[in-house]
Scaffold this motif. Structure first.
Motif, PDB file in Angstrom:
ATOM      1  N   VAL A 195       0.692  -1.261  -0.014  1.00  0.00           N
ATOM      2  CA  VAL A 195      -0.058  -0.042  -0.126  1.00  0.00           C
ATOM      3  C   VAL A 195       0.859   1.289   0.023  1.00  0.00           C
ATOM      4  N   SER A 196       0.651   1.994  -0.885  1.00  0.00           N
ATOM      5  CA  SER A 196       1.553   3.375  -0.993  1.00  0.00           C
ATOM      6  C   SER A 196       0.740   4.465  -0.736  1.00  0.00           C
ATOM      7  N   SER A 238      -3.210   0.323   5.566  1.00  0.00           N
ATOM      8  CA  SER A 238      -2.386   1.142   5.873  1.00  0.00           C
ATOM      9  C   SER A 238      -1.158   1.503   5.009  1.00  0.00           C
ATOM     10  N   VAL A 239      -0.668   2.756   4.824  1.00  0.00           N
ATOM     11  CA  VAL A 239       0.905   2.949   4.009  1.00  0.00           C
ATOM     12  C   VAL A 239       1.854   1.957   4.512  1.00  0.00           C
ATOM     13  N   GLY A 240       2.399   1.330   3.658  1.00  0.00           N
ATOM     14  CA  GLY A 240       3.555   0.392   3.851  1.00  0.00           C
ATOM     15  C   GLY A 240       3.141  -0.953   4.266  1.00  0.00           C
ATOM     16  N   GLN A 241       1.935  -1.270   4.066  1.00  0.00           N
ATOM     17  CA  GLN A 241       1.319  -2.502   4.575  1.00  0.00           C
ATOM     18  C   GLN A 241       1.400  -3.533   3.281  1.00  0.00           C
ATOM     19  N   GLN A 286      -7.292  -9.929  -0.901  1.00  0.00           N
ATOM     20  CA  GLN A 286      -7.413  -9.581   0.531  1.00  0.00           C
ATOM     21  C   GLN A 286      -8.298  -8.149   0.383  1.00  0.00           C
ATOM     22  N   THR A 287      -9.173  -7.977   1.332  1.00  0.00           N
ATOM     23  CA  THR A 287     -10.145  -6.885   1.460  1.00  0.00           C
ATOM     24  C   THR A 287      -9.190  -5.566   1.872  1.00  0.00           C
ATOM     25  N   ILE A 288      -9.543  -4.487   1.218  1.00  0.00           N
ATOM     26  CA  ILE A 288      -8.691  -3.413   1.365  1.00  0.00           C
ATOM     27  C   ILE A 288      -9.537  -2.096   1.798  1.00  0.00           C
TER      28      ILE A 288
END
Length: 284
Positions: free
Chosen positions: A77-78, A113-116, A122-124
């Motif tokens: 995630v960015s 979250s960012v970095g995850q 996968q549900t985002i």
């Protein structure tokens, strides 16, 4: 189809050659992107020349606000941002490497979250109506080196321009190792209409038999296969008592079958500590 207009900052110029963007980086092989929705769900995807960016896809289905949005491919995630009542509203960006990113906009909720790191399916987040939107839907983009390119799902380019019905194969159990599948367990004539992941431990399915009008819920295990462990599946017709199959099972829980003429159903299940419960949906 409910439409929206995007005017997001940082949208680059697209120069298209064979569906790939040419820009500041070198084009590389793209990930095997999947539809950004759970296995077997059917969505209407619209593309139009007046969209911004033009190669984005707007997705709708009936009563879709709050429906799960899943990662189209694995990555990191960015961006997790909120533009308020303009542009994307609540949105997420995932970096898939090699210059490839995906964007998911107008969300009602963001669940990463960012970095995850996230895996395919996968549900985002959840479908919403935030930002510059005129009705609940998902605004989706595939980007290469910052420019939106024509989207592909499971290797097939989306329809440009117009509206097309797409059925998701995202997370449909490939590689799970379970020798059974949901349609086999529910029986002849049943077809998957919806599903939800139970973490990495399994997936719960809702199937329907158009021949007899019955719904069927079943939970398929992806771990501890062949070993009895806690699993469950349930099906509840609106206004009636819930029916549940729960116990220690080697491969799956269920099937739980019910007729629901003219009514909505709630469905779900569990494997170990991972659980899922739908809202009342799939009415009729």
């Amino acid at each position: 189809m409910r439409l929206n207009t995007i005017a997001a900052a940082g949208i680059g110029l697209l120069v298209g050659i064979g569906g790939l963007a040419v820009g500041g980086g070198t084009a590389v092989a793209e990930p095997n992107f999947q539809l950004p929705f759970p296995c077997a769900q059917t969505w209407e995807g619209q593309t139009r020349t007046g969209h911004s960016p033009a190669n984005a896809v707007d997705f709708n289905r009936a009563n879709d606000e709050g429906d799960a949005v899943v990662a189209a491919s694995s990555g990191t995630v960015s961006r997790v941002a909120n533009e308020g009542s303009t542009s994307y509203g609540r949105w997420i960006e995932i970096n898939h490497g090699g210059g490839w990113t995906t964007r998911y906009a107008h969300l009602s909720a963001q669940r990463v979250s960012v970095g995850q790191g996230v895996s395919t399916g996968q549900t985002i987040g959840n479908v919403g109506n935030t930002g510059g939107s005129t009705g609940a839907h998902l605004h989706y983009e595939q980007r290469l080196n910052g420019a939106a390119v024509r989207a592909k799902f499971n290797g097939t380019t989306a329809l440009y321009w117009g509206t097309k019905s797409y059925k998701s194969t995202n997370g449909c159990g490939g590689g799970s190792g379970n020798p059974y599948d949901a349609e086999q367990v529910c029986g002849s004539g049943y077809e998957v209409v919806d599903s939800a992941a139970l973490g990495t431990k399994g997936r719960v399915y809702l199937t329907y038999n158009s021949g007899n009008g019955n719904n069927c819920a079943v939970t398929m295990k992806h771990t501890k296969l062949g070993t009895a462990s806690a699993s469950s599946a349930f099906l509840e017709v609106e206004g009636a008592a819930r029916s549940t199959d729960s116990g220690s099972y080697a491969y799956y829980a269920g099937p739980v079958r019910k007729a629901a003429p003219g009514k909505c159903v709630k469905w779900g299940g569990s494997v170990d500590s991972e659980t899922y419960t739908s809202r009342f949906e799939h009415c009729g």
